[in-house]
Write an enzyme that holds these catalytic residues in place. Sequence first.
Site, PDB file in Angstrom:
ATOM      1  N   ARG A 276       1.154  -1.081  -0.403  1.00 26.26           N
ATOM      2  CA  ARG A 276      -0.421   0.256  -0.138  1.00 26.26           C
ATOM      3  C   ARG A 276       0.911   1.391   0.191  1.00 26.26           C
ATOM      4  O   ARG A 276       0.438   1.827  -0.706  1.00 26.26           O
ATOM      5  CB  ARG A 276      -1.166   0.134   0.857  1.00 26.26           C
ATOM      6  CG  ARG A 276      -1.945  -0.780   1.327  1.00 26.26           C
ATOM      7  CD  ARG A 276      -2.382  -1.165   1.829  1.00 26.26           C
ATOM      8  NE  ARG A 276      -1.357  -2.606   2.781  1.00 26.26           N
ATOM      9  CZ  ARG A 276      -1.690  -3.424   2.668  1.00 26.26           C
ATOM     10  NH1 ARG A 276      -2.958  -3.913   1.713  1.00 26.26           N
ATOM     11  NH2 ARG A 276      -0.509  -4.760   2.702  1.00 26.26           N
ATOM     12  N   THR A 277       1.668   1.863   0.700  1.00 25.90           N
ATOM     13  CA  THR A 277       2.588   2.530   1.241  1.00 25.90           C
ATOM     14  C   THR A 277       3.639   2.822   0.504  1.00 25.90           C
ATOM     15  O   THR A 277       3.402   4.253  -0.753  1.00 25.90           O
ATOM     16  CB  THR A 277       3.799   2.378   2.067  1.00 25.90           C
ATOM     17  OG1 THR A 277       2.480   2.226   3.165  1.00 25.90           O
ATOM     18  CG2 THR A 277       4.207   4.011   2.434  1.00 25.90           C
TER      19      THR A 277
ATOM     20  N   LYS B 233      25.349  -6.433  -1.178  1.00 26.81           N
ATOM     21  CA  LYS B 233      26.734  -6.489  -1.162  1.00 26.81           C
ATOM     22  C   LYS B 233      27.795  -5.429  -0.050  1.00 26.81           C
ATOM     23  O   LYS B 233      28.646  -4.837   0.149  1.00 26.81           O
ATOM     24  CB  LYS B 233      27.012  -5.302  -2.965  1.00 26.81           C
ATOM     25  CG  LYS B 233      27.180  -6.540  -3.195  1.00 26.81           C
ATOM     26  CD  LYS B 233      27.390  -6.181  -5.105  1.00 26.81           C
ATOM     27  CE  LYS B 233      26.526  -5.818  -5.975  1.00 26.81           C
ATOM     28  NZ  LYS B 233      26.452  -5.420  -7.176  1.00 26.81           N
TER      29      LYS B 233
ATOM     30  N   ARG C 227      11.105   3.982   3.884  1.00 26.66           N
ATOM     31  CA  ARG C 227      10.914   2.898   4.924  1.00 26.66           C
ATOM     32  C   ARG C 227      11.870   1.907   4.787  1.00 26.66           C
ATOM     33  O   ARG C 227      12.611   1.453   4.478  1.00 26.66           O
ATOM     34  CB  ARG C 227       9.676   1.799   4.318  1.00 26.66           C
ATOM     35  CG  ARG C 227       9.403   1.118   5.587  1.00 26.66           C
ATOM     36  CD  ARG C 227       7.953   0.090   4.881  1.00 26.66           C
ATOM     37  NE  ARG C 227       6.970   0.652   5.173  1.00 26.66           N
ATOM     38  CZ  ARG C 227       6.395   0.378   4.944  1.00 26.66           C
ATOM     39  NH1 ARG C 227       5.784  -1.262   5.178  1.00 26.66           N
ATOM     40  NH2 ARG C 227       4.576   0.637   4.382  1.00 26.66           N
TER      41      ARG C 227
ATOM     42  N   HIS D 174       5.247   5.335  11.909  1.00 20.56           N
ATOM     43  CA  HIS D 174       4.264   4.846  10.338  1.00 20.56           C
ATOM     44  C   HIS D 174       3.146   6.735  10.092  1.00 20.56           C
ATOM     45  O   HIS D 174       2.097   6.887   9.900  1.00 20.56           O
ATOM     46  CB  HIS D 174       3.760   4.194  10.210  1.00 20.56           C
ATOM     47  CG  HIS D 174       3.125   3.800   8.718  1.00 20.56           C
ATOM     48  ND1 HIS D 174       3.359   4.497   7.658  1.00 20.56           N
ATOM     49  CD2 HIS D 174       3.155   2.700   7.848  1.00 20.56           C
ATOM     50  CE1 HIS D 174       2.668   4.107   6.508  1.00 20.56           C
ATOM     51  NE2 HIS D 174       2.561   2.060   6.778  1.00 20.56           N
TER      52      HIS D 174
HETATM   53  N1   CP Z   1      -0.141  -0.524   5.817  1.00 17.74           N
HETATM   54  C1   CP Z   1       0.946  -0.003   5.697  1.00 17.74           C
HETATM   55  O1   CP Z   1       1.625   0.783   5.774  1.00 17.74           O
HETATM   56  O2   CP Z   1       1.059  -1.937   4.704  1.00 17.74           O
HETATM   57  P1   CP Z   1       2.359  -1.400   3.267  1.00 17.74           P
HETATM   58  O3   CP Z   1       3.331  -2.223   4.618  1.00 17.74           O
HETATM   59  O4   CP Z   1       1.425  -2.476   2.517  1.00 17.74           O
HETATM   60  O5   CP Z   1       2.414  -0.528   2.819  1.00 17.74           O
END
Ligand code: CP
Length: 310
Positions: free
Chosen positions: A62-63, A90, A112, A140
Amino acid sequence: MATLQQLSTRHVLGIKYLTEADINLIFETAEEFKEVINRPIKKVPSLRDITVANLFFENSTRTRISFELAEKRLSADVVNFSASSSSVKKGETLLDTVNNILSMKVDMVVMRHPAPGAHHFLSRHIDANIINAGDGTHEHPTQALLDSFSMREQIGDLRGKNIAIIGDILHSRVALSNIFCLTKLGANVRVCGPPTLIPKYIKELGVEVSYDIRDTLHWCDVANILRIQLERQDLRYIPSLREYAQYFGVSRELLDELDKPIVIMHPGPINRGVEITSEVADSEHSIILQQVENGVAVRMAVLYLLAAMR
Ligand code: CP
């Protein structure tokens, strides 16, 4: 789109570092972008000549897609990086990886990373604007922003509203960012789950704690249900998934007992049949797919407001 107000920060590292005014400015801007992305022509030129790198050192569906769509709808140039297919394998360090990407004239970084605080570290070493797309079990922020934005659409101003966050609070960056966001917006926040999955310090963040799912569903206007993070459970925090589902899973039977409206949310990915049944996830109470839709507008707003400060 003309924005006279500005964010108080040039990075979005966590909700902890945003003010209530920042959050409301992001929401107002996201409302305008939501209107844009529902037009036949969904693209605006706001980020033309801005290059954004999406650096994903951890899995995401999603993100990652939501940020990429948000950037493309703002006409940014986009580069995508996934650690699993990169020279990180590496032995290259985070700083070397990012500096190499930035030397190709990147203006903004969406990242991320599994290490809590990785974004803070980067913000001390690079000039680009940084957006945290999830750092380990820490924060998040854009998920919390889209969650609160989606709640506001359903129940209006969150001040004084009862919001429950249910599930694996201990391992959840979504829980921590939601707690910061909702308390800044004046909501009453309760966390609910097994004692082993609720951190001992949590009350210091101004939230209630409950171990009773039935009472919590009666109490709340919105239930934001989190998944059991199997990949982060190095100890056995619960006897079995079956037992978790029996004591804390949100089922149709529990919702049918309520004599009031309730909004059901989940940030995804869902463990269907564990923290939530399919009947509930796909029910008339659920706004799970609206959350995903709002994610694009909220991320467009964050990118736009940070770019305006360059
Ligand atoms: N909600 C969320 O962060 O989903 P993803 O891990 O798929 O990005």
